[in-house]
Design an enzyme around this catalytic site. Structure first.
Site, PDB file in Angstrom:
ATOM      1  N   CYS A  85       0.834  -1.200   0.000  1.00 42.35           N
ATOM      2  CA  CYS A  85       0.000   0.000   0.000  1.00 42.35           C
ATOM      3  C   CYS A  85       0.867   1.247   0.000  1.00 42.35           C
ATOM      4  O   CYS A  85       2.052   1.207   0.341  1.00 42.35           O
ATOM      5  CB  CYS A  85      -0.908   0.031   1.236  1.00 42.35           C
ATOM      6  SG  CYS A  85      -1.978  -1.399   1.402  1.00 42.35           S
ATOM      7  N   ASN A 265      -1.942   3.906   5.465  1.00 37.27           N
ATOM      8  CA  ASN A 265      -2.369   2.979   4.424  1.00 37.27           C
ATOM      9  C   ASN A 265      -3.785   2.483   4.749  1.00 37.27           C
ATOM     10  O   ASN A 265      -4.321   2.766   5.832  1.00 37.27           O
ATOM     11  CB  ASN A 265      -1.368   1.816   4.318  1.00 37.27           C
ATOM     12  CG  ASN A 265      -1.442   0.877   5.506  1.00 37.27           C
ATOM     13  OD1 ASN A 265      -1.604   1.318   6.646  1.00 37.27           O
ATOM     14  ND2 ASN A 265      -1.311  -0.413   5.257  1.00 37.27           N
ATOM     15  N   CYS A 267      -5.264  -0.140   5.850  1.00 39.36           N
ATOM     16  CA  CYS A 267      -5.557  -0.874   7.084  1.00 39.36           C
ATOM     17  C   CYS A 267      -4.979  -0.219   8.324  1.00 39.36           C
ATOM     18  O   CYS A 267      -5.172  -0.715   9.436  1.00 39.36           O
ATOM     19  CB  CYS A 267      -5.057  -2.306   6.962  1.00 39.36           C
ATOM     20  SG  CYS A 267      -5.980  -3.281   5.759  1.00 39.36           S
ATOM     21  N   GLU A 269      -1.971   0.155   9.640  1.00 34.19           N
ATOM     22  CA  GLU A 269      -0.794  -0.257  10.401  1.00 34.19           C
ATOM     23  C   GLU A 269       0.462   0.492   9.981  1.00 34.19           C
ATOM     24  O   GLU A 269       1.504   0.381  10.627  1.00 34.19           O
ATOM     25  CB  GLU A 269      -0.565  -1.770  10.276  1.00 34.19           C
ATOM     26  CG  GLU A 269       0.080  -2.245   8.991  1.00 34.19           C
ATOM     27  CD  GLU A 269      -0.903  -2.378   7.841  1.00 34.19           C
ATOM     28  OE1 GLU A 269      -0.492  -2.814   6.760  1.00 34.19           O
ATOM     29  OE2 GLU A 269      -2.092  -2.041   8.042  1.00 34.19           O
ATOM     30  N   THR A 432      -2.792 -10.242   8.141  1.00 32.87           N
ATOM     31  CA  THR A 432      -2.191 -11.478   7.605  1.00 32.87           C
ATOM     32  C   THR A 432      -3.263 -12.532   7.336  1.00 32.87           C
ATOM     33  O   THR A 432      -2.978 -13.726   7.401  1.00 32.87           O
ATOM     34  CB  THR A 432      -1.154 -12.056   8.589  1.00 32.87           C
ATOM     35  OG1 THR A 432      -1.820 -12.417   9.808  1.00 32.87           O
ATOM     36  CG2 THR A 432      -0.058 -11.063   8.890  1.00 32.87           C
ATOM     37  N   GLY A 433      -4.489 -12.097   7.031  1.00 33.78           N
ATOM     38  CA  GLY A 433      -5.600 -13.044   6.917  1.00 33.78           C
ATOM     39  C   GLY A 433      -5.337 -14.185   5.954  1.00 33.78           C
ATOM     40  O   GLY A 433      -5.338 -15.357   6.325  1.00 33.78           O
ATOM     41  N   THR A 434      -5.072 -13.876   4.676  1.00 35.73           N
ATOM     42  CA  THR A 434      -4.895 -14.934   3.685  1.00 35.73           C
ATOM     43  C   THR A 434      -3.561 -15.633   3.847  1.00 35.73           C
ATOM     44  O   THR A 434      -3.470 -16.855   3.700  1.00 35.73           O
ATOM     45  CB  THR A 434      -5.016 -14.344   2.268  1.00 35.73           C
ATOM     46  OG1 THR A 434      -6.243 -13.616   2.168  1.00 35.73           O
ATOM     47  CG2 THR A 434      -5.033 -15.448   1.235  1.00 35.73           C
ATOM     48  N   ILE A 435      -2.502 -14.885   4.154  1.00 30.97           N
ATOM     49  CA  ILE A 435      -1.194 -15.512   4.307  1.00 30.97           C
ATOM     50  C   ILE A 435      -1.185 -16.444   5.511  1.00 30.97           C
ATOM     51  O   ILE A 435      -0.491 -17.458   5.532  1.00 30.97           O
ATOM     52  CB  ILE A 435      -0.082 -14.437   4.398  1.00 30.97           C
ATOM     53  CG1 ILE A 435       1.262 -15.026   3.952  1.00 30.97           C
ATOM     54  CG2 ILE A 435       0.032 -13.835   5.764  1.00 30.97           C
ATOM     55  CD1 ILE A 435       1.425 -15.150   2.485  1.00 30.97           C
TER      56      ILE A 435
END
Length: 793
Positions: A85, A265, A267, A269, A432-435
């Site tokens: 991002c 960005n 989200c 963070e 880190t949802g998908t990872i």
């Protein structure tokens, strides 16, 4: 060969496995993917073979997880950015500059980068525009333009866009900004956050007056608490806007001497300066625990230290091998060499060490691990500076005088003084949802475990469906060690059984050791009193957090559904042991911003058609067509006695439209007959942009014929009471109650949030891709636990 759960294998194949242009796999195994990434990141080294082996070792067994964009793009020879991002340049307060900024945003999003913007720089609505004799339309009107741009790029097949819009708490249009998402369908591509200054927070505490001003002109004054309550009531009602404590971010910024941050960005963070980019990666704590579920369970400090040092080097090399959408972004990244190393699998690691999420032991362990990560990361970056040089804008005196850097250990500060530091900022907690799903379904980021065990519905080649069990990494490991019938320990607590305080103390504990920020959402129960809800934000500020976002189940972002319980499991639960959700839900709820869709029933079996149905037919004259299009919508009475759309027919004498209108008729009718909240059909149709251009109809621009059909369906839904009229609102929004009737079992609906901006709500809703009720909100991203679909922002 790496052995992972089927869903992890599927995520790898769909998102991270390199394939040729014709779809044939280039990466034959997950090890091939790691080898590709390791080789690409080792290329800038003087001894690439040595570092390729070390990077591969860190990646193997999912111990170090670079962000998904790195895993999918590194070594692929594709023209893509490896950065997730960007915060874009400052938006000028003039028409030419605004549309130049829009062009930059479009080019960045075209390459897949999410973007953040501060719209506080645009003059408020009604302010005079010198030289043209007109009044300004205000920043929200231009946010609508950005929103349309993002939809257009999305409709062209690009990765779904993610945008963050922020506005200062003293901007004259701040109240309109706070209320913007009450209008159904507006600014759907944006996350929104208010930049709250220290002065504003003091004024709230003291119940002082607060001035709204722009460019030295005060437009209005109101009590600070009144504005604070408007922010709180908006996020209480529909989970936005978030709050960013911007003065704290700038005060604690390692680079406070050479930059000012005004945005984050999508989200949240990564608070970033103009053209700043976020480069993300995570250490998987769950894979580092030795002797799990025993009294000796621990993460060896030496192993964690070594892994962090390798990860920092690998991420620093990403800056060298990545492409950038704009030259300004490349210059910014290379001038400061910012990276964002964080953690994932924290909740699983705590469970494996016998610590309940949010408890005293969990806080102690978390702070110990995070301090080790911080120290190792800064020492690794100082060592890199000795070998390769410090970041170009490094100034030893000013850097070491920074408030955040002064808190580092003496040996770390000494190393920086001697060698400089390679990366200006180093740590961050990213989504880190998908990872994390890819990494054998470890818990995501610093979030609690969403659900320990559930079923996903998999489509077979013959069109039938089968159920497949998905379980959390720690849950699965526990039963492998102690047997399927072993009673879980008290540390096994999921997100449905945690208090807002549990979330808050964990965010605050981690923030102490993070120099950027954190992607996290504080989950609040639906029945939390408004005054208690407000206290969460004040506590976040008092505890030193850099931002706060909550999710409370609501009418706009979705309604709460209870998770199915297993009776056998409930019977054997010990006193004090939480009941755990064992299956994926069978109900779906309303997507946010679509208004009140009334009582909703979600069915797996289509409804039968009665012999006669009430309905209405609408005529649409599309300017490009010689013949009208007639749209007939028929309705059915549901179990509550309310009308809901059941089927649609689209007819025209224009045979050019025949094939797709028949297909559309069948598909939409099939969706309607499945029940549930079908209002998303409207939104999807209205989001379609014709690449040849839309048409003006009734004094409004309609982007495509499909969008016109979507508007007709929306108008019908409003007419029958299935949707509320846009702009309509109930009295006492804070007291609104969601109305959901689930058939075949209950579940939880996901919410919206970012950091301290983004997080797992611990609830589920229907996936727009596979239609399963398995979409969870994690750290600002929607992630489907069934098919792996992901959308951030």
């Amino acid at each position: 060969m790496t052995q992972v759960a089927p869903i992890s294998q599927q995520i790898w194949d769909m998102k991270y496995r390199l394939k040729s242009a014709d779809g044939h796999p280039v990466d034959k195994t997950i090890e091939d993917t790691w080898r590709r990434v390791a080789k690409a990141l080792a290329a800038p080294e003087k001894e690439p073979a040595l570092w390729e082996a070390r990077f591969f070792d860190a990646l193997a067994d999912f111990r170090f997880l670079p962000a998904g964009r790195i895993v999918s793009g590194a070594g692929s020879k594709r023209h893509v950015t490896l950065f997730n991002c960007f915060v874009m340049g400052t938006v000028p307060d003039d028409m030419g500059g605004i549309f130049d900024a829009l062009k930059e945003a479009a080019l960045t999003m075209q390459q897949g980068g999410g973007i953040g913007y501060d719209f506080s720089t645009i003059r408020p609505k009604g302010a005079p525009v010198k030289g043209v004799g007109a009044d300004a339309s205000g920043p929200l009107s231009f946010m609508d333009v950005w929103d349309a741009m993002c939809r257009t790029i999305m409709s062209a097949g690009s990765r779904r866009g993610a945008m963050m819009a922020v506005m200062r708490c003293d901007h004259p249009d701040i109240e309109a900004f706070i209320e913007a998402k009450r209008q159904p369908g507006r600014l759907r591509m944006f996350n929104l956050s208010v930049l709250a200054t220290d002065a504003f927070m003091r004024a709230v505490r003291e119940d002082a007056a607060w001035e709204l001003k722009f460019d030295g002109t005060t437009y209005r004054s109101l009590p600070a608490r009144e504005l604070w309550d408007k922010i709180m009531r908006a996020t209480y009602a529909y989970a936005e806007p978030g709050v960013i404590f911007i003065d704290r971010i700038n005060r604690l910024n390692n680079l406070a001497y050479c930059e000012t941050i005004r945005a984050t960005n999508p989200c949240g963070e990564q608070p970033l300066p103009p053209y700043g980019a976020c480069l993300l990666g995570s250490v998987n704590l769950a894979r580092l625990v030795e002797a799990p579920f025993t009294e000796q369970a621990a993460i060896p400090e030496a192993a964690l230290d070594q892994l962090v040092r390798v990860a920092v080097r690998a991420m620093d090399n990403v800056i060298e091998v990545s492409r950038f959408p704009l030259p300004e972004q490349a210059h910014e990244a290379k001038s400061k060499r910012r990276i964002g190393l964080g953690v994932t699998g924290l909740a699983d690691a705590l469970i494996m060490c016998g610590a309940r999420y949010g408890g005293a032991k969990a806080v102690t362990l978390t702070e110990k691990w995070m301090k080790t990560i911080q120290r190792a990361a800064y020492l690794a970056s100082a060592e890199l500076a000795r070998e390769k040089g410090a970041f170009p804008l490094f100034d030893a005196g000013k850097y070491l005088a920074g408030e955040s850097v002064r808190g580092l250990d003496d040996d770390v500060r000494s190393a920086i003084a001697d060698h400089g530091i390679r990366n200006a900022l180093i740590t961050s907690i990213a989504p880190t949802g998908t990872i994390s799903l890819f990494a054998d379904n470890v818990s995501s980021g610093l979030e609690p475990v969403f659900s320990f065990k559930y079923s996903r519905h998999v489509l077979n080649p013959d069109g039938t469906r089968r159920e497949e069990e998905v379980s959390d990494y720690a849950f699965r490991l526990f039963h492998l060690m102690f047997g399927e019938n072993a009673a879980l320990t008290e540390a096994f607590i999921d997100s449905q059984h945690l208090s807002p305080r549990d979330h808050l103390v964990m965010q605050a504990a981690v923030q102490k050791y993070i120099d950027s920020s954190i992607s996290k959402t504080i989950n609040c129960p639906e029945d939390i009193p408004f005054e208690s809800f407000k206290d969460v934000y004040l506590q976040a500020y008092d505890l030193g957090c850099k931002g706060c976002t909550t999710y409370r189940p609501n009418d706009v972002t979705g309604a709460v559904l209870e998770v199915k319980k297993d009776k056998g499991r409930e019977a054997q639960a010990r006193d004090g042991q939480p009941e755990l959700p064992l299956e994926a839900p069978t109900a779906a709820a309303k997507p946010k911003d679509m208004g009140d869709a009334g009582a909703i029933a979600q069915l797996f079996k289509p409804l039968d058609r009665p012999d006669a149905l009430p309905g209405a037919t609408y005529k649409v004259m599309w300017p490009e067509s010689d013949h009208a299009i007639y749209i007939t919508l028929n309705d059915l009475l549901d179990d509550t006695g309310r009308r809901r759309p059941f089927e649609v027919f689209i007819n025209s004498k224009n045979m050019e439209h025949y094939a797709w209108t028949v297909a559309l008729t069948r598909m939409i009718s099939a969706v309607f007959r499945r029940g549930g909240d079908v209002s998303f059909v409207v939104e999807e149709l209205k989001a379609v942009f014709d690449p040849r251009g839309g048409q003006w109809m009734g004094g409004r621009y309609v982007p495509s014929l499909l969008a016109a059909i979507g508007e007709v369906i929306e108008r019908h839904m409003i007419a029958i009471g299935f949707l509320k009229r846009p702009g309509a609102r109930d009295d006492g929004d804070a007291q609104r109650q969601p109305r959901v009737a689930a058939m075949g079992g209950d579940d939880h609906e996901a919410g919206h949030g970012r950091d301290g901006h983004g997080g797992a709500s611990g609830m589920l809703r229907q996936c727009p891709k596979c239609a399963q009720a398995s979409l969870v909100r994690q750290e600002g991203c929607d992630t489907c636990t069934s098919c792996g679909y992901s959308k951030c922002g």
